[in-house]
Design a protein around this motif. Structure first.
Motif, PDB file in Angstrom:
ATOM      1  N   VAL A  49      -0.864  10.833  -7.855  1.00 32.66           N
ATOM      2  CA  VAL A  49      -0.132  10.290  -6.717  1.00 32.66           C
ATOM      3  C   VAL A  49       0.119  11.438  -5.751  1.00 32.66           C
ATOM      4  O   VAL A  49       0.653  12.473  -6.143  1.00 32.66           O
ATOM      5  N   ASN A  50      -0.262  11.250  -4.507  1.00 35.28           N
ATOM      6  CA  ASN A  50      -0.104  12.292  -3.489  1.00 35.28           C
ATOM      7  C   ASN A  50       1.194  12.053  -2.710  1.00 35.28           C
ATOM      8  O   ASN A  50       1.281  11.120  -1.914  1.00 35.28           O
ATOM      9  N   GLY A  51       2.189  12.882  -2.969  1.00 27.39           N
ATOM     10  CA  GLY A  51       3.510  12.661  -2.371  1.00 27.39           C
ATOM     11  C   GLY A  51       4.362  11.845  -3.322  1.00 27.39           C
ATOM     12  O   GLY A  51       4.163  11.898  -4.541  1.00 27.39           O
ATOM     13  N   SER A  52       5.303  11.071  -2.795  1.00 29.47           N
ATOM     14  CA  SER A  52       6.110  10.209  -3.651  1.00 29.47           C
ATOM     15  C   SER A  52       5.315   8.973  -4.050  1.00 29.47           C
ATOM     16  O   SER A  52       4.425   8.537  -3.318  1.00 29.47           O
ATOM     17  N   ALA A  53       5.654   8.413  -5.218  1.00 31.07           N
ATOM     18  CA  ALA A  53       5.073   7.141  -5.647  1.00 31.07           C
ATOM     19  C   ALA A  53       5.870   6.000  -5.031  1.00 31.07           C
ATOM     20  O   ALA A  53       7.095   6.082  -4.899  1.00 31.07           O
ATOM     21  N   VAL A  54       5.170   4.939  -4.640  1.00 31.63           N
ATOM     22  CA  VAL A  54       5.787   3.746  -4.050  1.00 31.63           C
ATOM     23  C   VAL A  54       5.318   2.573  -4.898  1.00 31.63           C
ATOM     24  O   VAL A  54       4.121   2.446  -5.159  1.00 31.63           O
ATOM     25  N   PHE A  94       0.360   4.331   1.295  1.00 33.61           N
ATOM     26  CA  PHE A  94      -1.072   4.153   1.062  1.00 33.61           C
ATOM     27  C   PHE A  94      -1.274   3.663  -0.376  1.00 33.61           C
ATOM     28  O   PHE A  94      -0.650   4.175  -1.293  1.00 33.61           O
ATOM     29  N   GLY A  95      -2.169   2.708  -0.568  1.00 39.06           N
ATOM     30  CA  GLY A  95      -2.431   2.172  -1.895  1.00 39.06           C
ATOM     31  C   GLY A  95      -3.133   3.174  -2.788  1.00 39.06           C
ATOM     32  O   GLY A  95      -3.939   3.980  -2.316  1.00 39.06           O
ATOM     33  N   VAL A  96      -2.834   3.142  -4.076  1.00 38.00           N
ATOM     34  CA  VAL A  96      -3.526   3.981  -5.056  1.00 38.00           C
ATOM     35  C   VAL A  96      -4.116   3.108  -6.164  1.00 38.00           C
ATOM     36  O   VAL A  96      -5.321   3.059  -6.354  1.00 38.00           O
ATOM     37  N   SER A  97      -3.234   2.385  -6.864  1.00 38.81           N
ATOM     38  CA  SER A  97      -3.698   1.670  -8.052  1.00 38.81           C
ATOM     39  C   SER A  97      -2.895   0.404  -8.272  1.00 38.81           C
ATOM     40  O   SER A  97      -1.864   0.183  -7.629  1.00 38.81           O
ATOM     41  N   VAL A 129      -6.675  -0.245  -3.307  1.00 41.10           N
ATOM     42  CA  VAL A 129      -6.115   0.071  -4.628  1.00 41.10           C
ATOM     43  C   VAL A 129      -7.164  -0.188  -5.710  1.00 41.10           C
ATOM     44  O   VAL A 129      -8.030  -1.040  -5.553  1.00 41.10           O
ATOM     45  N   VAL A 130      -7.058   0.556  -6.790  1.00 40.80           N
ATOM     46  CA  VAL A 130      -8.001   0.451  -7.890  1.00 40.80           C
ATOM     47  C   VAL A 130      -7.297  -0.240  -9.063  1.00 40.80           C
ATOM     48  O   VAL A 130      -6.161   0.109  -9.389  1.00 40.80           O
ATOM     49  N   GLY A 150       1.569   2.945  -4.830  1.00 44.72           N
ATOM     50  CA  GLY A 150       1.035   3.633  -3.659  1.00 44.72           C
ATOM     51  C   GLY A 150       1.576   5.048  -3.583  1.00 44.72           C
ATOM     52  O   GLY A 150       2.266   5.519  -4.489  1.00 44.72           O
ATOM     53  N   GLU A 151       1.253   5.718  -2.499  1.00 46.51           N
ATOM     54  CA  GLU A 151       1.672   7.109  -2.318  1.00 46.51           C
ATOM     55  C   GLU A 151       2.034   7.337  -0.854  1.00 46.51           C
ATOM     56  O   GLU A 151       1.551   6.633   0.039  1.00 46.51           O
ATOM     57  N   THR A 152       2.886   8.328  -0.622  1.00 45.57           N
ATOM     58  CA  THR A 152       3.357   8.571   0.748  1.00 45.57           C
ATOM     59  C   THR A 152       2.522   9.612   1.489  1.00 45.57           C
ATOM     60  O   THR A 152       2.583   9.682   2.713  1.00 45.57           O
ATOM     61  N   ARG A 153       1.762  10.415   0.770  1.00 41.28           N
ATOM     62  CA  ARG A 153       0.965  11.513   1.375  1.00 41.28           C
ATOM     63  C   ARG A 153       1.803  12.347   2.335  1.00 41.28           C
ATOM     64  O   ARG A 153       1.333  12.760   3.386  1.00 41.28           O
TER      65      ARG A 153
END
Lengths: 327, 327
Positions: A49-54, A94-97, A129-130, A150-153
């Motif tokens: 996760v890049n930045g905080s997790a959302v 931003f979506g991650v997974s 997202v994956v 997601g992530e905040t980048r």
């Protein structure tokens, strides 16, 4: 008397497949991203996760959130992801997974499951997202719980509580389309097709949440319960009054058609219809991004009054909407 | 004829409460952690993850995973968290946060919900995770989907696939207790109480997953389907054969009692009983941590054979277990 989504002759069922073959319907050929170091198949998934997790979760239940005779399995899969991914957008993240937990009736047909899985994947790809994991169990009603991460980048998240007086309120995405589609479907019709399709799968304005965050949005929410209801959350969380300009609200063509056919004011769909997952946000004057429509402004809450949502300076009648589409 | 968990006279129901008051039953007075920058109440929760994120989801359905006449709402809340948090343990990860999606029948009593919420919180605290968000919807059967998110803090994750020949297999936690409790309950009895309680709420050995990871565990899993079944996953993922020593398997006192009363071999509970969520891991000789019990070893898969699990060098009969406790 064959139930929709039940097995056609020759189709095998979820019960025939068994748990592990069923899971492979969801995991076979899944694409991972570089952020994912461990996908489905172990006790848990592992990713960066890049930045905080959302993180957000939603549960969709057959008969409550969708009907198998109104929506194809692909639609239902797409909707389950979209309603959740919209929450990430509404934070400017931003979506991650994502992980998905499913309760499925044993008599459900395998083709239904396969198409549902296709819908999940299509929307996950659209949302960026994956699918990294899940759980499958037996249940009486189809029950879908999607959790997106997601992530905040490094961007600040946009909450519901940051709006201040004298800001502009702007929207990106559709308002009232899903409600118009629901109105059509509940009368037994299937057109206008665009409205019906909007009810089946919301068109989330992916990427626009981050655009709003980068533009300096002070507060944001996705419209799931209806514009008035959701801006009410923003008004109360931020301690402002929001005044919408009815002449600025987009009344798209399908709404006019459905409203004329059903004898309602199309503005009802726009103000009170939920489930389109448009993004609505507050911005300082000059900060509204390209492609967003300005629909109102924030004002200071008058002394002795409560934060609320006005339309053309007047209190919007609460009965105009939401119960209308609930039951 | 009052359904268990239904409203006693005077108790209000979920339908009486409505969505927002219902949510407050879960969020009121919730404690956040320093890692959490935004808890429940916005579109999504926001928190920090130290290292890689580790994520798992499970869905529990009334009548499939629990019965309201066998378990109190507190037990059900605790179990819903425990089964998930055990997956983080099995990766050697540390808990951070959880979100919970709930489908609740409208006629469910508010006291039931309140006690369930207490159970969720108690187990979350034990597992070191913070409840950061959720979703509530109507459903015919109580349906609980918990997603836990953990972090690696720089430790490597322990998958199912890293075991090599000539390593030791060790366990931490209970084996067979839940199955013994299920056996008692399904015969209409309520004792031995410890076995019944073990079935209601698994005693996950919290913290021991990270202990195993730090000790250099090469593969790990939590026992949810049964020791043979779950070690089968490890054997196949790692490409090794696992040979258990039946004389080393712990046959705890309650298992002996239940086995004697029901006329079964207590080893059946140990080998095939699931739902206790003990941790079982492989270690190089000399790496087994304090408090873990060595129960077997890994060996190279013989030519032309498949990875499998043996007991005392012999193929464990598949019928000894799992179906036994399913249906």
């Amino acid at each position: 008397m064959n139930q929709v989504g039940g097995p056609a002759s020759g189709d095998s069922t979820v019960a025939d497949l068994g748990e592990f073959s069923l899971i492979s319907q969801f995991t076979r050929g899944l694409q991972m991203s570089p952020a994912v170091s461990l996908g489905p198949g172990d006790d848990a998934a592992v990713f960066l996760v890049n930045g905080s997790a959302v993180c957000s979760v939603d549960m969709l239940v057959e008969g409550v959130h969708f009907r198998r005779d109104w929506s194809d399995p692909t639609h239902i899969g797409r909707k389950a992801v979209a309603v959740n991914a919209a929450d990430l957008e509404a934070m400017g993240a931003f979506g991650v997974s994502m992980v998905v937990a499913l309760g499925l009736p044993p008599e459900l047909s395998v083709p239904w499951v396969r198409e549902f899985s296709t819908g999940l994947r299509e929307e996950a790809e659209a949302a960026g997202v994956v699918v990294v994991g899940g759980d499958v169990t037996a249940a009486r009603d189809i029950t879908i719980s999607v959790t997106v991460i997601g992530e905040t980048r490094g961007l600040p998240v946009v909450t519901r509580s940051g709006a201040a007086p004298d800001q502009l309120v702007a929207v990106r995405g559709r308002l009232g389309w899903s409600a118009a589609g629901h109105s059509v479907l509940s009368r037994g019709f299937r057109s206008p097709r665009v409205a019906v399709e909007a009810h089946r799968v919301p068109q989330v304005p992916y990427g626009q949440g981050a655009v709003a965050a980068m533009a300096g949005a002070t507060a944001m929410i996705d419209v799931s319960d209806g514009l008035l209801a959701d801006l009410g959350h923003v008004a109360r969380a931020s301690g402002v009054t929001i005044d919408l300009d009815s002449s600025a609200l987009p009344i798209d063509e399908p709404l006019v058609t459905v409203a004329a056919a059903t004898g309602v004011d199309p503005l009802t769909f726009v103000l009170s219809g939920g489930d389109d997952h448009a993004l609505v946000a507050c911005f300082s004057v000059g900060d509204v991004p390209m492609g967003w429509t300005i629909i109102g402004r924030t004002v200071a809450v008058p002394t002795h009054a409560e934060p609320t949502v006005l339309v053309d300076g007047e209190l919007a009648p609460r009965e105009r909407g939401w119960e209308h589409f609930r039951t």
